[in-house]
Design a protein around this motif. Structure first.
Motif, mmCIF file in Angstrom:
data_model
loop_
_atom_site.group_PDB
_atom_site.id
_atom_site.type_symbol
_atom_site.label_atom_id
_atom_site.label_comp_id
_atom_site.label_asym_id
_atom_site.label_seq_id
_atom_site.Cartn_x
_atom_site.Cartn_y
_atom_site.Cartn_z
ATOM 1 N N PRO A 155 0.812 -1.226 0.000
ATOM 2 C CA PRO A 155 0.000 0.000 0.000
ATOM 3 C C PRO A 155 0.844 1.275 0.000
ATOM 4 C CG PRO A 155 -0.924 -1.599 1.520
ATOM 5 C CD PRO A 155 0.374 -2.167 1.055
ATOM 6 N N GLU A 156 2.092 1.194 0.531
ATOM 7 C CA GLU A 156 2.976 2.358 0.550
ATOM 8 C C GLU A 156 3.717 2.537 -0.768
ATOM 9 O OE1 GLU A 156 3.197 -0.130 2.898
ATOM 10 O OE2 GLU A 156 1.831 0.924 4.270
ATOM 11 N N GLY A 157 3.561 1.568 -1.711
ATOM 12 C CA GLY A 157 4.225 1.665 -3.001
ATOM 13 C C GLY A 157 5.579 0.987 -3.065
ATOM 14 N N MET A 207 3.788 -14.657 -13.753
ATOM 15 C CA MET A 207 2.376 -15.020 -13.833
ATOM 16 C C MET A 207 1.609 -14.162 -12.840
ATOM 17 S SD MET A 207 2.748 -18.751 -11.939
ATOM 18 C CE MET A 207 1.048 -19.214 -12.162
ATOM 19 N N GLU A 208 0.367 -13.873 -13.139
ATOM 20 C CA GLU A 208 -0.431 -13.031 -12.260
ATOM 21 C C GLU A 208 -0.610 -13.736 -10.916
ATOM 22 O OE1 GLU A 208 -4.704 -10.650 -12.209
ATOM 23 O OE2 GLU A 208 -4.181 -11.995 -13.867
ATOM 24 N N LEU A 209 -0.309 -13.022 -9.838
ATOM 25 C CA LEU A 209 -0.394 -13.592 -8.494
ATOM 26 C C LEU A 209 -1.721 -13.194 -7.856
ATOM 27 C CD1 LEU A 209 3.256 -12.930 -7.217
ATOM 28 C CD2 LEU A 209 2.322 -15.027 -8.209
ATOM 29 N N LEU A 210 -2.597 -14.189 -7.687
ATOM 30 C CA LEU A 210 -3.920 -13.951 -7.114
ATOM 31 C C LEU A 210 -3.947 -14.151 -5.610
ATOM 32 C CD1 LEU A 210 -6.008 -15.903 -9.802
ATOM 33 C CD2 LEU A 210 -5.321 -13.501 -9.831
ATOM 34 N N GLU A 246 -6.469 -8.268 -2.197
ATOM 35 C CA GLU A 246 -6.454 -6.811 -2.221
ATOM 36 C C GLU A 246 -5.339 -6.206 -1.364
ATOM 37 O OE1 GLU A 246 -8.428 -5.018 -4.138
ATOM 38 O OE2 GLU A 246 -9.372 -6.848 -4.909
ATOM 39 N N SER A 247 -4.552 -7.062 -0.720
ATOM 40 C CA SER A 247 -3.525 -6.547 0.193
ATOM 41 C C SER A 247 -2.352 -5.911 -0.543
ATOM 42 C CB SER A 247 -3.001 -7.669 1.099
ATOM 43 O OG SER A 247 -2.368 -8.682 0.331
ATOM 44 N N MET A 248 -2.202 -6.241 -1.835
ATOM 45 C CA MET A 248 -1.134 -5.648 -2.632
ATOM 46 C C MET A 248 -1.688 -5.193 -3.975
ATOM 47 S SD MET A 248 2.363 -7.759 -2.029
ATOM 48 C CE MET A 248 2.894 -8.297 -0.408
ATOM 49 N N ARG A 249 -1.013 -4.198 -4.541
ATOM 50 C CA ARG A 249 -1.410 -3.660 -5.843
ATOM 51 C C ARG A 249 -0.537 -4.280 -6.929
ATOM 52 N NH1 ARG A 249 0.065 1.241 -8.545
ATOM 53 N NH2 ARG A 249 1.309 1.837 -6.713
#
Length: 584
Positions: free
Chosen positions: A255-257, A265-268, A272-275
């Motif tokens: 969240p802080e960037g 590969m897309e990590l699911l 929502e904890s990471m962008r």
């Protein structure tokens, strides 16, 4: 995520597509474990980075600009001798291992065409870089391995190169469904799926195994029993992604960037904890993840002497301040000593030598009785004089302690400003400027083996606002002084974060009648906020005024100024916006 075999496969495919047939123009070795091959392919120039260090081993095409040592290491000179002008004719992965072989077409000492190989083993603390000839005879090794280091595998010049011994695991790229079912036929179904995958298949990072488990069983810690129905489907999708080169370069940010994870590969699994941010290429992905961390690690090593000096100074000052503040509190008893002296003097006719205490009426507080300790060997008059002496001593001590505390607090603020400058240093020259600043600030006796050198003009960052305004930013206190007191004109605008350590920022103007736009002011204030201790803050206050209102007191420490007639802007620093404005 560890730099696993899947990531290496994606990167080598990308390198092979972009740089194959490219010619080596330059070879640099900015760090003891890092080699950069500058290669030209057509009209494009690429920088192939190979890091064989224990902390951040990787291979990628980098955009990072590094500072090179004045004297190249021996391994770099050897690479220049054998690979200077060579043409890349192939980049392949050795099995499904974290090892890559780059084949170069070049010429030998007699002018005959030959092939030489640069072999990169990206294996954590066992990472290495080997140069071999057409017959796989090793010419040079970045980290030689002799019999005293390993009895199983030696890497020494003149020996024939042998690939690292294979693990007792299966290559996932060769597994069929029947093989897969056979591998798990007698498995403990209560075992965690991610542990079962990493223990049976080579080249798979833990985060990849957890992602397969999450997709198959809905949880990262799902058991084999919970994943039984869909495990092969997800595993085969992972294999197909690598074989067909359809991986996606994704970077996960906190969240802080802050970069926290990267993958092909897309990590699911993180929800929502990471962008999740998708990069244009795998090389850009690796650069984004490792570049800042690598820079900080390198500077930490090179700046270890400065960090030790500053940490020791900060600790010393804080201890001294604690003692002085306690002594200042003790000085509050001085008024009590004065009162006792007055009361003893007023009641001296009632007292006699030899009394251990005196019970007298306090005329200053409604006549309450006060018990005053006395020394039996002194007369009442001498006891009163003793308390007056203590009062005068505490009054003098209070004045000196107040001055000393102010001086110590100012020095502590200065130390913190140097710490802040150190976090923004990008190369050895800027570290040298900080060392020189500390030397001239009175820390010469604490800097071993340092000799003051004549410094050229300090390093300044340059930016261009969207309105076309040129903005300068100091990177340390020496640069701040130079920018504010020498380079800036009286009609320029000066910016600094409010009440915190940070850079001096100056926005140039053509004259007193040249008024910047509101957007120019906002962007210059954002640059000042970003290059300060409050770079991660929201709505950061930034003071700004004309340079003619900024003064440097005589004898003050580097970077210290006072200013008047200022305004305050509130901005939120944005790294992308600041980097976009930077002139390189």
């Amino acid at each position: 995520m560890a730099f696993d075999a899947g990531m290496l496969s994606c990167l080598l495919h990308e390198i092979d597509c972009k740089v194959n047939t490219g010619k080596i123009e330059k070879i640099h070795m900015p760090q003891k474990d890092m080699v950069i091959l500058i290669m030209k392919n057509g009209r494009e120039t690429y920088r192939l980075l190979i890091n064989a260090g224990p902390s951040s081993p990787r291979i990628c095409l980098t955009a990072e600009r590094t500072e090179n040592p004045a004297t190249p290491p021996m391994f770099c000179m050897m690479l220049r001798k054998h690979l200077g002008g060579a043409k890349l004719i192939g980049a392949e992965q050795m099995g499904f291992e974290r090892a890559a072989r780059f084949a170069f077409e070049t010429y030998d000492e007699l002018g005959f065409k030959t092939t030489k190989y640069l072999i990169a083993e990206i294996m954590g603390k066992f990472s290495n870089l080997i140069l071999a000839d057409a017959e796989d005879k090793m010419i040079g090794i970045l980290h030689p391995v002799d019999f005293t280091t390993s009895q199983k595998r030696q890497l020494l010049p003149g020996m024939r190169y042998e690939a690292p011994p294979k693990q007792d695991k299966t290559d996932p790229m060769t597994v069929t469904r029947e093989d897969f079912n056979g591998i798990f036929a007698n498995a403990d179904l209560s075992q965690a799926t991610d542990k079962a995958l990493t223990s049976r298949f080579a080249g798979m990072a833990s985060v990849t195994a957890r992602e397969i488990a999450y997709r198959a069983g809905g949880r990262t810690d799902a058991s084999l029993a919970e994943c039984a129905d869909t495990l092969w489907k997800e595993f085969s999708a992972y294999v197909s992604l690598i074989k067909n080169h359809t991986g996606v370069p994704v970077l996960l940010l906190s969240p802080e960037g802050t970069p926290k994870e990267y993958s092909y590969m897309e990590l699911l699994q993180y929800g929502e904890s990471m962008r999740c941010v998708q990069k244009e290429s795998f090389s850009e992905l690796i650069d984004s993840y490792f570049c800042e961390r690598s820079r900080q690690d390198t500077l930490k090593q090179r700046a270890s002497d400065i960090l030790r000096l500053l940490s020791a100074a900060e600790s010393r000052i804080q201890k001294k301040l604690a003692i002085q503040r306690q002594e200042l509190e003790d000085c509050a008893e001085g008024e009590t000593f004065r009162l006792w002296g007055d009361l003893l003097t007023a009641n001296i006719y009632r007292l006699s030598k030899g009394m251990s205490s005196a019970n007298v009426e306090n005329y200053y507080s409604d006549g309450e009785t006060v018990t005053i300790p006395l020394e039996t060997s002194l007369t009442p008059s001498q006891n009163a004089q003793k308390y007056y002496k203590k009062y005068n001593k505490s009054k003098s001590a209070k004045l000196h302690l107040t001055e000393q505390i102010e001086s110590a607090e100012a020095e502590l603020v200065y130390i913190q400003s140097v710490f802040e400058s150190l976090t923004r240093a990008e190369n050895e020259r800027e570290l040298s400027e900080i060392r020189d600043e500390l030397y001239h600030s009175g820390y010469a006796s604490k800097m071993k083996n340092y000799t003051a050198k004549k410094q050229s003009a300090p390093t300044l960052l340059r930016f261009r606002t969207d309105g076309g305004r040129l903005v300068y930013c100091g990177k340390n206190n020496t640069a701040n002084d130079y920018l504010t007191t020498k380079l800036a004109e009286r009609s320029d605008w000066w910016f600094h974060v409010k009440n915190q350590p940070g850079s001096h920022v100056v926005m140039q103007c053509a004259g007193p009648d040249d008024e910047p736009s509101e957007q120019d002011f906002t962007q210059a204030a954002m640059i000042a906020a970003y290059h300060s201790k409050a770079s991660d803050g929201v709505m950061v206050p930034v003071d700004y005024t004309l340079v003619r209102h900024v003064k440097k007191p005589s004898g003050s420490r580097p970077g210290f100024v006072i200013y008047t007639t200022n305004w305050t802007a509130y901005v939120t620093p944005d790294a992308d916006s600041v980097e976009r404005m930077r002139i390189r």
